[in-house]
Design a protein around this motif. Structure first.
Motif, PDB file in Angstrom:
ATOM      1  N   GLU A   1       6.050 -72.563 -30.016  1.00 35.25           N
ATOM      2  CA  GLU A   1       6.323 -72.645 -31.445  1.00 35.25           C
ATOM      3  C   GLU A   1       5.882 -71.366 -32.151  1.00 35.25           C
ATOM      4  N   ASP A   2       4.694 -70.880 -31.810  1.00 36.51           N
ATOM      5  CA  ASP A   2       4.217 -69.617 -32.396  1.00 36.51           C
ATOM      6  C   ASP A   2       5.130 -68.462 -32.014  1.00 36.51           C
ATOM      7  N   LEU A   3       5.597 -68.483 -30.778  1.00 36.94           N
ATOM      8  CA  LEU A   3       6.445 -67.406 -30.286  1.00 36.94           C
ATOM      9  C   LEU A   3       7.740 -67.330 -31.096  1.00 36.94           C
ATOM     10  N   PHE A   4       8.374 -68.497 -31.302  1.00 33.28           N
ATOM     11  CA  PHE A   4       9.668 -68.489 -31.990  1.00 33.28           C
ATOM     12  C   PHE A   4       9.538 -68.366 -33.507  1.00 33.28           C
ATOM     13  N   GLU A   5       8.337 -68.416 -34.010  1.00 31.92           N
ATOM     14  CA  GLU A   5       8.142 -68.112 -35.429  1.00 31.92           C
ATOM     15  C   GLU A   5       8.177 -66.610 -35.685  1.00 31.92           C
ATOM     16  N   GLU A   6       8.054 -65.830 -34.625  1.00 32.34           N
ATOM     17  CA  GLU A   6       8.100 -64.372 -34.742  1.00 32.34           C
ATOM     18  C   GLU A   6       9.515 -63.913 -35.059  1.00 32.34           C
ATOM     19  N   GLU A   7       9.670 -63.161 -36.126  1.00 32.40           N
ATOM     20  CA  GLU A   7      10.980 -62.736 -36.586  1.00 32.40           C
ATOM     21  C   GLU A   7      11.737 -61.940 -35.523  1.00 32.40           C
ATOM     22  N   GLU A   8      11.046 -61.049 -34.827  1.00 32.95           N
ATOM     23  CA  GLU A   8      11.711 -60.213 -33.829  1.00 32.95           C
ATOM     24  C   GLU A   8      12.202 -61.025 -32.641  1.00 32.95           C
ATOM     25  N   VAL A   9      11.620 -62.177 -32.419  1.00 35.35           N
ATOM     26  CA  VAL A   9      12.046 -63.025 -31.303  1.00 35.35           C
ATOM     27  C   VAL A   9      13.287 -63.823 -31.676  1.00 35.35           C
ATOM     28  N   ARG A  10      13.271 -64.492 -32.816  1.00 34.71           N
ATOM     29  CA  ARG A  10      14.370 -65.405 -33.155  1.00 34.71           C
ATOM     30  C   ARG A  10      15.560 -64.711 -33.818  1.00 34.71           C
ATOM     31  N   SER A  11      15.400 -63.466 -34.294  1.00 33.78           N
ATOM     32  CA  SER A  11      16.488 -62.783 -34.999  1.00 33.78           C
ATOM     33  C   SER A  11      17.626 -62.423 -34.053  1.00 33.78           C
ATOM     34  N   LEU A  12      18.835 -62.357 -34.602  1.00 33.45           N
ATOM     35  CA  LEU A  12      20.020 -61.934 -33.857  1.00 33.45           C
ATOM     36  C   LEU A  12      20.497 -60.613 -34.438  1.00 33.45           C
ATOM     37  N   LYS A  13      20.270 -59.518 -33.707  1.00 32.28           N
ATOM     38  CA  LYS A  13      20.654 -58.196 -34.161  1.00 32.28           C
ATOM     39  C   LYS A  13      21.515 -57.509 -33.102  1.00 32.28           C
ATOM     40  N   CYS A  14      22.384 -56.633 -33.570  1.00 37.24           N
ATOM     41  CA  CYS A  14      23.262 -55.879 -32.669  1.00 37.24           C
ATOM     42  C   CYS A  14      22.433 -54.926 -31.816  1.00 37.24           C
ATOM     43  N   ASN A  15      22.738 -54.880 -30.537  1.00 38.11           N
ATOM     44  CA  ASN A  15      22.012 -53.996 -29.627  1.00 38.11           C
ATOM     45  C   ASN A  15      22.406 -52.531 -29.799  1.00 38.11           C
ATOM     46  N   LYS A  16      23.469 -52.276 -30.549  1.00 38.04           N
ATOM     47  CA  LYS A  16      23.923 -50.898 -30.771  1.00 38.04           C
ATOM     48  C   LYS A  16      23.388 -50.319 -32.085  1.00 38.04           C
TER      49      LYS A  16
END
Length: 334
Positions: free
Chosen positions: A221-236
């Motif tokens: 739960e703590d892990l997925f509260e991290e924005e960088e973990v749950r965010s969906l961003k383009c790899n490019k």
């Protein structure tokens, strides 16, 4: 920079799993390595037999495969001395190259057992030649044996297999023979010691994907509260994706997602949640460019998982109905 193409042989408890050491299920009994230059020329070699201290008797399978004898091992060098000598031989500017990831894992388990912890570089980038070979000649997932790769490339078999130095030599020959230049930037990251704090987190951008190795968290739960973990961003371009499928999981260990970038198209995500011995967690997150076929694969995976869950719920419901009927029959009999 040189490549240290390394291979290890190890022993295990000859009496089965009942008395093996949890912190070191495999004890290294031989180190073999070949030094290869950046232009893939073989420069030097290293080989050392290790005197075992934990599993002193050879497992019969190990003896059968390696042709080691207990007498030969008894004349080996102490592990601590051997590893100091080996790392000194490696020098200051090198990168490990192995066939698969297990050698580096077992090396560090043995080092930790002897209180030689966190001596190797961090983060530890290395060449997993087995993975590169699969990307070049197979489907990117198949894991060939070294013997199979040597046969596939028609490399002359002038040494026996299953000894550390000869296997390191054959790994170097595969490196020389395959299209290594095309895949040399596809480096692997060893996570035996994951990042401990935010500043140690590892983020790498490759040609078709990004990889993030997070620090430790006390819970998922703590892990997925991290924005960088749950965010969906383009790899490019790192811009937020249009979310087509948000994170979903097959088992609570691996999570998948799908998004679309207006400029770069479909991007599929994958998170592997790893549990540490201290009951904490860290994640390896990959965001990778894909095409319509790859996007459809995520849709199919999600539907397959949903179908399996429906089937499990149906079976559970049917069991409950059967139990209720049995109770009703027993009540009628009473």
């Amino acid at each position: 920079m040189d490549y240290i193409v390394m291979d290890l042989e190890w022993n295990q408890n000859p009496y089965g799993k009942s008395n093996y050491h949890n912190d070191m299920p495999f004890e290294i009994i031989e180190i073999g390595a070949v030094r290869v230059s950046e232009n893939r020329e073989i420069l030097d070699s290293y080989q050392q037999v290790i005197h075992p201290r934990v599993y002193k008797k050879l497992h019969y399978k190990i003896q059968e495969i390696t042709h080691f004898t207990n007498e030969e091992l008894s004349h080996g060098k102490d592990f601590k001395r051997a590893i100091v000598e080996f790392l000194d031989w490696c020098g200051d500017d090198y990168m490990f190259c192995t066939w698969g990831s297990m050698d580096l894992t077992e090396l560090q388990k043995n080092m930790r057992h002897y209180k030689l912890e966190r001596i190797l570089d961090f983060p530890l980038f290395y060449v997993d030649l087995q993975k590169m070979f699969s990307l070049r000649y197979d489907d990117g997932h198949m894991k060939r044996t070294l013997t199979s790769a040597v046969e596939f490339l028609n490399i002359e078999e002038d040494k026996g297999f299953h000894r550390a130095l000869s296997d390191a030599y054959y790994t170097a020959r595969v490196m020389q023979t395959m299209d290594y230049e095309k895949y040399k930037d596809r480096l692997s990251i060893d996570t035996f010691y994951p990042p401990r704090i935010k500043e140690e987190e590892i983020f790498v951008r490759f040609d078709q994907y990004t990889k993030l190795v997070t620090r430790e968290f006390l819970s998922k739960e703590d892990l997925f509260e991290e924005e960088e973990v749950r965010s969906l961003k383009c790899n490019k371009c790192d811009k937020p994706l249009d979310v087509l499928i948000d994170w979903f999981s097959d088992s609570g260990k691996t999570y998948y997602c799908l998004g679309k970038c207006n400029e770069h198209g479909y991007v599929r995500g994958k998170i592997r949640v790893k549990k540490l011995e201290e009951d904490s967690f860290y994640a390896i997150k990959i965001m990778k460019s894909t095409d319509e076929e790859g996007a459809n694969g995520i849709y199919e995976k999600q539907e397959n998982i949903r179908e399996k869950r429906r089937e499990r719920r149906q079976r559970s419901l049917e069991k409950e109905i059967v139990v209720d009927e049995i109770w009703e029959e027993e009540e009628d009999d009473d």
